[in-house]
Design an enzyme around this catalytic site. Structure first.
Site, PDB file in Angstrom:
ATOM      1  N   LYS A  22       0.831  -1.260   0.019  1.00 32.54           N
ATOM      2  CA  LYS A  22      -0.123   0.059   0.114  1.00 32.54           C
ATOM      3  C   LYS A  22       0.855   1.472   0.056  1.00 32.54           C
ATOM      4  CE  LYS A  22      -1.820   1.625   4.137  1.00 32.54           C
ATOM      5  NZ  LYS A  22      -1.695   3.041   4.391  1.00 32.54           N
ATOM      6  N   ASN A  23       2.013   1.226   1.108  1.00 28.89           N
ATOM      7  CA  ASN A  23       2.632   2.441   1.113  1.00 28.89           C
ATOM      8  C   ASN A  23       3.660   2.765  -0.039  1.00 28.89           C
ATOM      9  OD1 ASN A  23       1.088   2.763   3.029  1.00 28.89           O
ATOM     10  ND2 ASN A  23       2.639   2.760   4.654  1.00 28.89           N
ATOM     11  N   ARG A  92      -5.798  10.113   3.773  1.00 29.56           N
ATOM     12  CA  ARG A  92      -4.667  11.062   4.067  1.00 29.56           C
ATOM     13  C   ARG A  92      -3.870  11.049   3.005  1.00 29.56           C
ATOM     14  NH1 ARG A  92      -1.475  13.919   7.045  1.00 29.56           N
ATOM     15  NH2 ARG A  92       0.663  13.221   6.556  1.00 29.56           N
ATOM     16  N   ARG A 121      -1.738  14.324  12.356  1.00 29.58           N
ATOM     17  CA  ARG A 121      -1.172  14.185  11.096  1.00 29.58           C
ATOM     18  C   ARG A 121      -0.980  15.742  10.434  1.00 29.58           C
ATOM     19  NH1 ARG A 121      -2.294   9.008   9.554  1.00 29.58           N
ATOM     20  NH2 ARG A 121      -0.498   9.022   8.139  1.00 29.58           N
ATOM     21  N   PRO A 122      -0.227  16.420  10.991  1.00 32.29           N
ATOM     22  CA  PRO A 122      -0.077  17.795  10.303  1.00 32.29           C
ATOM     23  C   PRO A 122       0.770  17.629   9.161  1.00 32.29           C
ATOM     24  CG  PRO A 122       1.612  17.404  12.190  1.00 32.29           C
ATOM     25  CD  PRO A 122       0.628  16.314  12.315  1.00 32.29           C
ATOM     26  N   ILE A 123       0.809  18.792   8.194  1.00 28.82           N
ATOM     27  CA  ILE A 123       1.476  18.623   6.936  1.00 28.82           C
ATOM     28  C   ILE A 123       2.485  19.751   6.748  1.00 28.82           C
ATOM     29  CG2 ILE A 123      -0.242  17.473   5.638  1.00 28.82           C
ATOM     30  CD1 ILE A 123      -0.829  20.039   4.256  1.00 28.82           C
ATOM     31  N   ASP A 124       2.872  20.363   8.090  1.00 24.81           N
ATOM     32  CA  ASP A 124       3.747  21.594   7.864  1.00 24.81           C
ATOM     33  C   ASP A 124       5.191  21.249   7.330  1.00 24.81           C
ATOM     34  OD1 ASP A 124       3.840  19.935  10.286  1.00 24.81           O
ATOM     35  OD2 ASP A 124       5.326  21.179  11.228  1.00 24.81           O
ATOM     36  N   LEU A 125       5.595  20.030   7.587  1.00 28.70           N
ATOM     37  CA  LEU A 125       6.874  19.806   6.820  1.00 28.70           C
ATOM     38  C   LEU A 125       6.773  19.618   5.513  1.00 28.70           C
ATOM     39  CD1 LEU A 125       8.089  16.648   9.557  1.00 28.70           C
ATOM     40  CD2 LEU A 125       8.819  19.198   9.226  1.00 28.70           C
ATOM     41  N   ASP A 303       3.971   1.152  12.153  1.00 26.94           N
ATOM     42  CA  ASP A 303       2.824   0.329  11.496  1.00 26.94           C
ATOM     43  C   ASP A 303       2.745  -1.010  12.078  1.00 26.94           C
ATOM     44  OD1 ASP A 303       2.986   1.865   8.066  1.00 26.94           O
ATOM     45  OD2 ASP A 303       2.343   2.604  10.300  1.00 26.94           O
TER      46      ASP A 303
HETATM   47  C1  EPZ Z   1       3.638   7.189   5.974  1.00 31.81           C
HETATM   48  O1  EPZ Z   1       2.714   8.064   6.679  1.00 31.81           O
HETATM   49  C2  EPZ Z   1       2.627   5.944   5.815  1.00 31.81           C
HETATM   50  N1  EPZ Z   1       1.641   5.978   5.124  1.00 31.81           N
HETATM   51  C3  EPZ Z   1       2.244   5.590   7.387  1.00 31.81           C
HETATM   52  O2  EPZ Z   1       1.343   4.494   7.341  1.00 31.81           O
HETATM   53  C4  EPZ Z   1       3.309   5.328   8.434  1.00 31.81           C
HETATM   54  O3  EPZ Z   1       3.004   5.116   9.440  1.00 31.81           O
HETATM   55  C5  EPZ Z   1       4.226   6.612   8.252  1.00 31.81           C
HETATM   56  O4  EPZ Z   1       4.561   7.184   7.231  1.00 31.81           O
HETATM   57  C6  EPZ Z   1       5.386   6.415   9.156  1.00 31.81           C
HETATM   58  O5  EPZ Z   1       6.338   5.410   8.807  1.00 31.81           O
HETATM   59  C7  EPZ Z   1       1.864   6.161   3.995  1.00 31.81           C
HETATM   60  O6  EPZ Z   1       2.909   5.833   3.394  1.00 31.81           O
HETATM   61  C8  EPZ Z   1       0.545   6.261   2.995  1.00 31.81           C
HETATM   62  P1  EPZ Z   1       5.167  10.849   8.511  1.00 31.81           P
HETATM   63  P2  EPZ Z   1       3.187   9.806   7.032  1.00 31.81           P
HETATM   64  O7  EPZ Z   1       5.202  12.128   7.712  1.00 31.81           O
HETATM   65  O8  EPZ Z   1       3.808  10.112   5.429  1.00 31.81           O
HETATM   66  C9  EPZ Z   1       4.835  13.842  11.868  1.00 31.81           C
HETATM   67  C10 EPZ Z   1      -0.293   2.796   7.634  1.00 31.81           C
HETATM   68  O9  EPZ Z   1      -0.816   2.141   8.600  1.00 31.81           O
HETATM   69  N2  EPZ Z   1       4.715  15.050  10.774  1.00 31.81           N
HETATM   70  O10 EPZ Z   1       6.787  10.032   8.153  1.00 31.81           O
HETATM   71  O11 EPZ Z   1       1.927  10.574   7.047  1.00 31.81           O
HETATM   72  C11 EPZ Z   1       3.525  13.020  11.949  1.00 31.81           C
HETATM   73  O12 EPZ Z   1       2.655  13.448  12.572  1.00 31.81           O
HETATM   74  C12 EPZ Z   1       0.110   4.336   7.698  1.00 31.81           C
HETATM   75  O13 EPZ Z   1       0.008   2.234   6.585  1.00 31.81           O
HETATM   76  C13 EPZ Z   1       4.581  16.224  11.172  1.00 31.81           C
HETATM   77  O14 EPZ Z   1       4.760  16.618  12.252  1.00 31.81           O
HETATM   78  O15 EPZ Z   1       4.148   9.677   8.026  1.00 31.81           O
HETATM   79  C14 EPZ Z   1       4.250  11.793  12.589  1.00 31.81           C
HETATM   80  O16 EPZ Z   1       4.272  11.969  14.261  1.00 31.81           O
HETATM   81  C15 EPZ Z   1      -0.165   4.891   9.047  1.00 31.81           C
HETATM   82  N3  EPZ Z   1       4.363  16.949   9.948  1.00 31.81           N
HETATM   83  C16 EPZ Z   1       5.714  11.630  12.070  1.00 31.81           C
HETATM   84  O17 EPZ Z   1       5.988  13.008  11.515  1.00 31.81           O
HETATM   85  C17 EPZ Z   1       4.307  16.727   8.834  1.00 31.81           C
HETATM   86  O18 EPZ Z   1       4.400  17.443   7.864  1.00 31.81           O
HETATM   87  C18 EPZ Z   1       5.769  10.706  10.982  1.00 31.81           C
HETATM   88  O19 EPZ Z   1       5.016  11.100   9.792  1.00 31.81           O
HETATM   89  C19 EPZ Z   1       4.385  15.482   8.537  1.00 31.81           C
HETATM   90  C20 EPZ Z   1       4.486  14.375   9.378  1.00 31.81           C
END
Ligand code: EPZ
Length: 419
Positions: A22-23, A92, A121-125, A303
């Site tokens: 999926k990812n 998302r 799940r913010p998107i600030d980054l 995950d």
């Molecule tokens: C991806 O989510 C995966 N989803 C998630 O899988 C997985 O848990 C996650 O990466 C971590 O490995 C997909 O690939 C579709 P992140 P993503 O940005 O990209 C924080 C599943 O069960 N953050 O690496 O959203 C965030 O809140 C799903 O298959 C910010 O603060 O994960 C989190 O605490 C669930 N600001 C951490 O970083 C941002 O702009 C990691 O998030 C982005 C993220």
């Protein structure tokens, strides 16, 4: 409403082929918007998140044909840049269209991604990274508008190795002439798959230490590409065998060092076969894990934290799991406690006192991976458990019930009138 009815107490036995990731497929689907089409993707998992993403591609004007696990996407006729409402608001991963639409259309309008069961799940980054490439953002109500008419290559340094922000940066930069560097990039294998896909299309991306270096502006030609196996689905089934006991052969997946290390620490036996698969055996009640932390790759994947918690609920001894990636990913504990599990949650630490036997219960999936964890626990609980909330599980697992039945589990689907 559909439920899974699971009769516990049967060890797992047999072999299985793991579905596509999926990812890995979700960012690659967004990348199909870029360059010349059509791209043909094989081994696409037949899951709700893919179905919703294909719908978004159609709404953007792509020609999308799906035949089983093979999907053909031609973006030549795609001229849209708005993905508001419907599926985009529901999943998302629609945020990944931000980078691809900026890269292709120099404009994007998306729903503000909401939080979900596991965190805000913010998107600030994502936004900060794309601003480094010249993107500008504005918010009106529930929509984000991105302008990219001054988009340029450049250097991005991510505050956290965010998977999605790394992928969005790649998707925005790959068509921009010049060199873009993404520093402190996420290391997850799914990003390597996106890089492999784009390089096979004529791109030039490579990892250099903790950075990804992109030589942008190259033509991306059509390609036929096979999606790799899903390491989280594979890990879920390995933990199912660790919890219920038994012996598995995964035909097309071999655990990485981190996952194999955890399985061995719990008393399992792992053996890679010479065809890219692996054998796994758990002869006894699993041993407890004194302390494990989730972390960005190559650390233990967040995950798999919920499925691991289900195994620890049976393990011989006390286990401790720290969840360091998401802020509210312990909701599975409340459901496992209905089965008699002894789990104490304090902040981002869960302490689990394993019990040889849990009892069956009526359970509700709290989220995608939490739902899978409940199936794992029901496999070794005494009696017949009911699990609802299958709409969560089907987002990431093609058919967890049918897969585990292939391995000897006693699981059936039941349609009930009650909500
Ligand atoms: C991806 O989510 C995966 N989803 C998630 O899988 C997985 O848990 C996650 O990466 C971590 O490995 C997909 O690939 C579709 P992140 P993503 O940005 O990209 C924080 C599943 O069960 N953050 O690496 O959203 C965030 O809140 C799903 O298959 C910010 O603060 O994960 C989190 O605490 C669930 N600001 C951490 O970083 C941002 O702009 C990691 O998030 C982005 C993220």
């Amino acid at each position: 409403m559909e439920k899974l009815i699971v009769t516990g107490g049967t060890p797992l036995q047999g072999e299985i082929s793991i579905q596509g990731s999926k990812n890995a497929v979700l960012p690659i689907l967004a990348a199909c918007l870029l360059g010349e089409g059509p791209c043909e993707l094989e081994n696409c998992p037949e899951i709700k998140d893919v179905e919703d993403t294909l719908h978004i591609l159609r709404k953007l004007g792509c020609q999308v044909n799906q035949s089983g696990k093979t999907v053909r996407i031609d973006a030549e006729t795609a001229a849209g840049y708005e993905i508001i409402g419907g599926e985009a608001a529901r999943i998302r991963s629609s945020v990944l269209f931000l980078g691809a639409l900026l890269g292709k259309m120099r404009k994007a309008v998306l729903p503000k991604p909401g939080g979900c069961a596991i965190g805000k799940r913010p998107i600030d980054l994502h936004l900060a990274a794309l601003e480094r490439l010249g993107a500008a953002f504005s918010c009106e109500g529930e929509a984000i508008t991105a302008e990219g008419n001054r988009l340029h290559c450049g250097t991005i340094r991510l505050g956290l190795p965010s998977v999605g922000a790394t992928e969005n940066s790649i998707l925005a930069a790959v068509l921009l002439p010049g060199e873009t560097r993404i520093e402190h990039a996420a290391q997850e294998p799914e990003i390597d798959e996106l890089i492999r896909f784009l390089n096979l299309r004529g791109g030039k991306l490579q990892r250099m230490g903790d950075a990804i270096v992109i030589e942008g502006g190259r033509c991306l030609h059509p390609v036929r590409f096979r999606i790799a196996s899903d390491r989280i689905v594979a890990g879920t089934y390995l933990f199912a065998a660790a919890a219920a006991g038994g012996e598995l052969h995964l035909q097309n997946y071999a655990a990485d060092q981190t996952l194999a290390g955890v399985l061995l620490q719990m008393g399992g036996i792992c053996r890679a076969d010479h065809l890219g698969g692996m054998h796994f055996q758990m002869k006894h009640r699993p041993k407890a894990l004194p302390g494990i932390r989730t972390a960005p790759y190559p650390g233990f994947p967040t995950d798999l934290q919920s499925p691991l918690m289900a195994v620890c609920a049976r393990a011989d001894g006390q286990s401790r799991i720290w969840e360091t990636v998401f802020e509210s990913r312990f909701r599975t504990a409340q459901e496992l406690q209905k089965m008699g599990a002894e789990i104490f949650v304090q902040g981002n630490l869960a302490t689990i006192k394993g019990k040889a036997r849990l009892h069956a219960a009526s359970l509700r999936a709290p989220d995608l991976r939490g739902g899978a964890a409940l199936v794992v626990a029901a496999l070794f609980a005494e009696g017949i458990s009911e699990i609802s909330g299958l709409e969560y599980i089907s987002r990431g697992y093609e058919d967890i019930g049918a897969d585990l039945c292939l391995l000897g589990a006693k699981i059936r689907r039941h349609e009930s009138e009650t909500r």
